[in-house]
Design an enzyme around this catalytic site. Structure first.
Site, PDB file in Angstrom:
ATOM      1  N   ALA A   1       0.825  -1.209   0.000  1.00  0.00           N
ATOM      2  CA  ALA A   1       0.000   0.000   0.000  1.00  0.00           C
ATOM      3  C   ALA A   1       0.858   1.256   0.000  1.00  0.00           C
ATOM      4  O   ALA A   1       1.780   1.378   0.795  1.00  0.00           O
ATOM      5  CB  ALA A   1      -0.920   0.009   1.218  1.00  0.00           C
ATOM      6  N   ASP A   2       0.536   2.171  -0.918  1.00  0.00           N
ATOM      7  CA  ASP A   2       1.157   3.490  -0.873  1.00  0.00           C
ATOM      8  C   ASP A   2       0.179   4.424  -0.163  1.00  0.00           C
ATOM      9  O   ASP A   2      -0.866   3.988   0.337  1.00  0.00           O
ATOM     10  CB  ASP A   2       1.522   3.982  -2.282  1.00  0.00           C
ATOM     11  N   SER A   3       0.487   5.709  -0.118  1.00  0.00           N
ATOM     12  CA  SER A   3      -0.369   6.635   0.636  1.00  0.00           C
ATOM     13  C   SER A   3      -1.780   6.722   0.057  1.00  0.00           C
ATOM     14  O   SER A   3      -2.756   6.804   0.800  1.00  0.00           O
ATOM     15  CB  SER A   3       0.273   8.020   0.715  1.00  0.00           C
TER      16      SER A   3
END
Length: 104
Positions: free
Chosen positions: A57-59
């Site tokens: 997961a990225d932001s």
């Protein structure tokens, strides 16, 4: 004498409710939300201990996961609370806390 046992930042006392531990159903639902948002295969392990960053997961993904949680559970997660969520268990514990506060 009272014995207090601390396990994974949870206080366990015989005969009392476990503090800071979400129901398994809540953890499972957060796992499903993360799996769907991150398009993870069914054989990719996602558990309460899973860190969203370790799942890829990225932001932006994290924001989408929080939005999915809010929609699924009918809660509102404030930004300062959202920033403290790093694992599935963190999210599940926060959900239960918010649901309890909502029902009170």
């Amino acid at each position: 004498m009272i014995v207090i046992l601390l396990v994974n930042n949870m206080i366990l006392m015989p005969g009392l409710i476990v503090i800071g531990q979400a129901k398994p159903e809540t953890v499972d639902k957060v796992c499903e939300i993360a799996r769907k948002q991150l398009a993870l295969s069914s054989d990719e392990p996602v558990t309460g201990a899973s860190k969203f960053s370790d799942l890829g997961a990225d932001s932006l993904d994290t924001v989408e996961i929080v939005l999915g949680i809010e929609e699924e559970f009918g809660v509102t997660i404030k930004e300062d609370n959202a920033q403290n969520i790093t694992t599935v268990q963190d999210a599940a514990d926060l959900i239960e806390k918010l649901c309890r506060a909502k029902g009170a």
